[in-house]
Design an enzyme around this catalytic site. Structure first.
Site, PDB file in Angstrom:
ATOM      1  N   HIS A  98      40.036  43.004  55.109  1.00 51.84           N
ATOM      2  CA  HIS A  98      38.572  43.031  55.176  1.00 51.84           C
ATOM      3  C   HIS A  98      38.036  42.171  56.308  1.00 51.84           C
ATOM      4  O   HIS A  98      36.851  41.829  56.319  1.00 51.84           O
ATOM      5  CB  HIS A  98      37.982  42.592  53.834  1.00 51.84           C
ATOM      6  CG  HIS A  98      38.343  43.508  52.709  1.00 51.84           C
ATOM      7  ND1 HIS A  98      38.485  43.081  51.405  1.00 51.84           N
ATOM      8  CD2 HIS A  98      38.616  44.838  52.695  1.00 51.84           C
ATOM      9  CE1 HIS A  98      38.815  44.107  50.636  1.00 51.84           C
ATOM     10  NE2 HIS A  98      38.915  45.180  51.402  1.00 51.84           N
ATOM     11  N   LEU A 144      47.352  31.080  39.504  1.00 54.74           N
ATOM     12  CA  LEU A 144      48.184  31.137  40.708  1.00 54.74           C
ATOM     13  C   LEU A 144      48.635  29.750  41.154  1.00 54.74           C
ATOM     14  O   LEU A 144      49.765  29.566  41.593  1.00 54.74           O
ATOM     15  CB  LEU A 144      47.412  31.811  41.848  1.00 54.74           C
ATOM     16  CG  LEU A 144      47.489  33.330  41.958  1.00 54.74           C
ATOM     17  CD1 LEU A 144      46.575  33.799  43.084  1.00 54.74           C
ATOM     18  CD2 LEU A 144      48.914  33.779  42.221  1.00 54.74           C
ATOM     19  N   ARG A 165      32.968  38.399  42.367  1.00 58.18           N
ATOM     20  CA  ARG A 165      32.314  39.079  41.248  1.00 58.18           C
ATOM     21  C   ARG A 165      32.437  38.310  39.932  1.00 58.18           C
ATOM     22  O   ARG A 165      32.086  38.835  38.881  1.00 58.18           O
ATOM     23  CB  ARG A 165      32.882  40.496  41.078  1.00 58.18           C
ATOM     24  CG  ARG A 165      32.544  41.419  42.231  1.00 58.18           C
ATOM     25  CD  ARG A 165      33.232  42.774  42.101  1.00 58.18           C
ATOM     26  NE  ARG A 165      32.800  43.706  43.121  1.00 58.18           N
ATOM     27  CZ  ARG A 165      33.233  43.714  44.372  1.00 58.18           C
ATOM     28  NH1 ARG A 165      34.135  42.821  44.749  1.00 58.18           N
ATOM     29  NH2 ARG A 165      32.781  44.590  45.246  1.00 58.18           N
ATOM     30  N   ASN A 216      48.352  37.490  37.424  1.00 56.42           N
ATOM     31  CA  ASN A 216      46.909  37.535  37.191  1.00 56.42           C
ATOM     32  C   ASN A 216      46.636  37.123  35.746  1.00 56.42           C
ATOM     33  O   ASN A 216      47.410  37.449  34.844  1.00 56.42           O
ATOM     34  CB  ASN A 216      46.349  38.945  37.443  1.00 56.42           C
ATOM     35  CG  ASN A 216      44.872  38.922  37.780  1.00 56.42           C
ATOM     36  OD1 ASN A 216      44.456  38.282  38.752  1.00 56.42           O
ATOM     37  ND2 ASN A 216      44.062  39.611  36.999  1.00 56.42           N
TER      38      ASN A 216
END
Length: 301
Positions: free
Chosen positions: A130, A294, A46, A276
């Site tokens: 997922h 990260l 996204r 994050n």
């Protein structure tokens, strides 16, 4: 401010704390999202360069939805060919997590990603919430299909036929050819010509660019399409790992996509780490927050 008091003043001191916690851990769990794989050249779904901002023949939610897949799987496989990520390689985050597992500090990875890069890096215990773009089975009979064979055939067989006019065949080593070249019998239940994976361990693409099983069924990835529920066994295993964790590290995710984002609620320990660049809904609950890339963090732990 987290439940355990003030966070370290600098990113360096926070990373030093994380390094110490992981060295002491015996059942740590890493919970990751799209930010884990951006270092491998895979855009955040996204994000600014993500697939949601690209133009597709249908809305992306429909292309990745089970209803349209069952109606016309060729639409999904055109998208698969346009976005294929099978050439991506693990980055420092994937590799370091695999090392922490091998050293006995990390018990499991729980991931929202579908790219299979944790396994390529060497991680053995990976709970893919997922599913995966690169694990396949027949939607009709349930037969598992070799990922190299299916991916190679789909990528080479956009038109569904080889130069010889036969259906395109992919083999376990990632090679491609025609039915005549492989030398296998064609089983044509749908008139297009498909091949039995059970006989030659190959995958065949029909005239619409869709991989087919020997039974005639559509071969699909294990990825969880919109409109499908998460695999209960995978969720249960992820929850069990998080409950047993002595350290829970959450990284590369905004923690807004449910139900996956709800799983860290099962953590009962006192070393919850949030990594994050942007604030997340979990920051106030974290014992340690690191606002850093990260890759930068895991290159130092």
């Amino acid at each position: 401010m987290g439940p355990g008091g003030a966070w370290p003043d600098t990113a360096d001191s926070a990373i030093a704390t994380l390094r110490e916690w992981l060295a002491e851990a015996r059942s740590a769990v890493f919970f990751g999202g799209a930010g884990v794989s951006t270092g491998s050249g895979i855009p955040d779904f996204r994000g600014e360069d993500g697939q949601y901002r690209a133009q597709w023949e249908y809305p992306l939610e429909e292309i990745l939805g089970i209803e349209l897949f069952e109606e016309d799987p060729s639409i999904y496989y055109r998208y698969f060919r346009a976005t294929n990520m099978s050439g991506a390689q693990p980055n420092v985050v994937h590799r370091r997590l695999a090392e922490l597992e091998a050293s006995g500090n990390l018990a499991a990875v729980v991931t929202q990603n579908i790219d299979g890069l944790h396994q390529r890096a060497g991680s053995r215990v990976v709970h893919e919430l997922h599913g995966s773009l690169y694990e396949f089975y027949c939607a009709g009979c349930g037969e598992p299909h070799n990922a190299n064979a299916v991916t190679a055939a789909v990528m080479a067989g956009g038109g569904g036929r080889s130069a010889s006019g036969s259906p395109v065949v992919g083999t376990d080593d990632g090679g491609v050819g025609s039915v005549r070249e492989v030398g296998a019998a064609v089983v044509p239940p749908d008139g297009e010509g498909v091949i039995s994976v059970r006989e030659v361990s190959a995958a065949v693409v029909d005239g619409l660019g869709v991989p087919r099983c020997g039974c005639g069924g559509v071969v699909r990835p294990t990825v969880v399409f919109y409109g499908e529920g998460l695999d209960g066994a995978v969720v249960d295993a992820a929850v069990a790992a998080i409950r047993a964790a002595d350290v829970l590290v959450i990284g590369g995710t905004s923690m807004v996509v449910y139900p996956a984002a709800g799983l860290p609620n099962y953590y009962r320990g006192r070393r919850l780490v949030m990594i994050n660049r942007e604030p997340t809904p979990f920051d106030d609950r974290a014992d340690l927050v690191i606002r850093e890339d990260l890759g930068v963090v895991f290159s130092q732990v």
